[in-house]
Design a protein around this motif. Sequence first.
Motif, PDB file in Angstrom:
ATOM      1  N   TYR A 117      47.927  22.240  38.748  1.00  0.00           N
ATOM      2  CA  TYR A 117      47.255  23.297  39.510  1.00  0.00           C
ATOM      3  C   TYR A 117      46.791  24.409  38.572  1.00  0.00           C
ATOM      4  CZ  TYR A 117      49.218  21.217  43.761  1.00  0.00           C
ATOM      5  OH  TYR A 117      49.525  20.367  44.780  1.00  0.00           O
ATOM      6  N   SER A 118      45.669  25.040  38.928  1.00  0.00           N
ATOM      7  CA  SER A 118      45.286  26.269  38.242  1.00  0.00           C
ATOM      8  C   SER A 118      45.115  27.359  39.295  1.00  0.00           C
ATOM      9  CB  SER A 118      43.995  26.085  37.453  1.00  0.00           C
ATOM     10  OG  SER A 118      42.901  26.009  38.320  1.00  0.00           O
ATOM     11  N   ILE A 119      45.557  28.554  38.942  1.00  0.00           N
ATOM     12  CA  ILE A 119      45.469  29.699  39.852  1.00  0.00           C
ATOM     13  C   ILE A 119      44.573  30.717  39.168  1.00  0.00           C
ATOM     14  CG2 ILE A 119      46.772  31.447  41.141  1.00  0.00           C
ATOM     15  CD1 ILE A 119      48.625  28.590  39.470  1.00  0.00           C
ATOM     16  N   THR A 120      43.450  31.014  39.794  1.00  0.00           N
ATOM     17  CA  THR A 120      42.507  31.941  39.191  1.00  0.00           C
ATOM     18  C   THR A 120      42.415  33.196  40.036  1.00  0.00           C
ATOM     19  OG1 THR A 120      41.270  29.972  38.587  1.00  0.00           O
ATOM     20  CG2 THR A 120      40.195  32.082  38.186  1.00  0.00           C
ATOM     21  N   GLU A 121      42.654  34.303  39.369  1.00  0.00           N
ATOM     22  CA  GLU A 121      42.527  35.597  40.029  1.00  0.00           C
ATOM     23  C   GLU A 121      41.055  36.005  39.932  1.00  0.00           C
ATOM     24  OE1 GLU A 121      45.123  39.643  39.422  1.00  0.00           O
ATOM     25  OE2 GLU A 121      44.214  38.736  37.669  1.00  0.00           O
ATOM     26  N   LYS A 122      40.493  36.502  41.017  1.00  0.00           N
ATOM     27  CA  LYS A 122      39.077  36.871  40.957  1.00  0.00           C
ATOM     28  C   LYS A 122      38.908  38.224  40.269  1.00  0.00           C
ATOM     29  CE  LYS A 122      37.977  33.958  44.804  1.00  0.00           C
ATOM     30  NZ  LYS A 122      37.518  33.825  46.177  1.00  0.00           N
ATOM     31  N   ASP A 123      37.743  38.424  39.684  1.00  0.00           N
ATOM     32  CA  ASP A 123      37.452  39.710  39.031  1.00  0.00           C
ATOM     33  C   ASP A 123      37.503  40.817  40.073  1.00  0.00           C
ATOM     34  OD1 ASP A 123      37.023  38.201  36.846  1.00  0.00           O
ATOM     35  OD2 ASP A 123      34.847  38.362  36.855  1.00  0.00           O
ATOM     36  N   ARG A 124      37.946  41.972  39.629  1.00  0.00           N
ATOM     37  CA  ARG A 124      38.003  43.099  40.565  1.00  0.00           C
ATOM     38  C   ARG A 124      37.139  44.236  40.064  1.00  0.00           C
ATOM     39  NH1 ARG A 124      44.022  44.563  41.893  1.00  0.00           N
ATOM     40  NH2 ARG A 124      44.357  43.934  39.734  1.00  0.00           N
ATOM     41  N   PRO A 125      36.451  44.925  40.997  1.00  0.00           N
ATOM     42  CA  PRO A 125      35.642  46.061  40.546  1.00  0.00           C
ATOM     43  C   PRO A 125      36.520  47.111  39.884  1.00  0.00           C
ATOM     44  CG  PRO A 125      35.622  45.861  42.975  1.00  0.00           C
ATOM     45  CD  PRO A 125      36.441  44.729  42.440  1.00  0.00           C
ATOM     46  N   GLY A 126      35.943  47.873  38.969  1.00  0.00           N
ATOM     47  CA  GLY A 126      36.711  48.888  38.257  1.00  0.00           C
ATOM     48  C   GLY A 126      37.191  49.997  39.191  1.00  0.00           C
ATOM     49  N   LYS A 127      38.075  50.839  38.652  1.00  0.00           N
ATOM     50  CA  LYS A 127      38.685  51.891  39.462  1.00  0.00           C
ATOM     51  C   LYS A 127      37.622  52.912  39.885  1.00  0.00           C
ATOM     52  CE  LYS A 127      43.047  54.453  39.339  1.00  0.00           C
ATOM     53  NZ  LYS A 127      42.646  55.527  40.198  1.00  0.00           N
TER      54      LYS A 127
END
Length: 310
Positions: free
Chosen positions: A146-156
Amino acid sequence: MKITFLGTSSGVPTRSRNVSSVALRLPQKAEVWLFDCGEGTQHQLLRSEIKSSQIRRIFITHMHGDHIFGLIGAIASSGLAGNAHKIDIYGPAGLSEYLQACAKYSYMNLGNRLKVHRVEPGLVYEEDNFAVHCQLLKHRVPAYGYSITEKDRPGKFDIEQAKALGIPPGPVYGKLKLGETITLEDGRQINGQKLCGEPEEGRKVAYCTDTVFCDAAIELAQDADVLIHEATFAHQDSEMAFERLHSTSTMAAQVALLAGVKQLIMTHFSPRYAPGNTLQLDDLKKEARSIFPNTKLAYDFFTYEVPRRR
Ligand SMILES: [Zn+2]
Ligand SMILES: [Zn+2]
């Protein structure tokens, strides 16, 4: 993202190592995902910092006992503990039938808390923050990595700057946070991206067990921050590895190197490398590090926080 190893021995437990299970704690939500659930995993959870009531998803690699014999016990306990939330379980063909048979003959009511999903290579699960993919590895029975990919998040979002620009708080802040451009009542156009810091790149973790060296593992682990790969045997015992379709330390290191990962953590060690024996786990570590220096050996309760990408 925090990884905790709950079991790191292959086949059978030892005094210091239980059989396979890895917990992944997700920062965006108070949720724990388990990868494999060997016998005694619920006991290991009790000894760890992880709240088993937070387990929301369980991903099973394959149907060998050292990866699934703890499932039914963990599910039963979670039911008795009154955990009302649903648990989604993902795994190969036969998993649903296995769980249903266990429940039936032990007079256990699974109710509708449990949903079993049969996985196929490709996308397994997706939500706002994460996506999980799987690939068929090379083992004696069908086994999925399995691979778990976190999605990109907009900056603060810089709320002070927004206030200074005289933007009235309200739903527009939500749009600006996503980097959208909005038009204010006074006609000014505001580009949200200018009010946000650098976007945060998502991280990736790959979990490959049980398998002999294979291309599917390399594909799955491509550019991962962390690759958890089995290393049942030392290089010297590679004949056994090919025979039983398990990996040696050098195979795990080669996968890490070819996939361009940042960190390799090896697990699923044969009990034959116990302290006092001719070959020991330190030898496996040396072998792997000669190919891929950024290698760690997992041990029970070892916790690794996946560093943020910049
Ligand atoms: Zn195994
Ligand atoms: Zn196996």
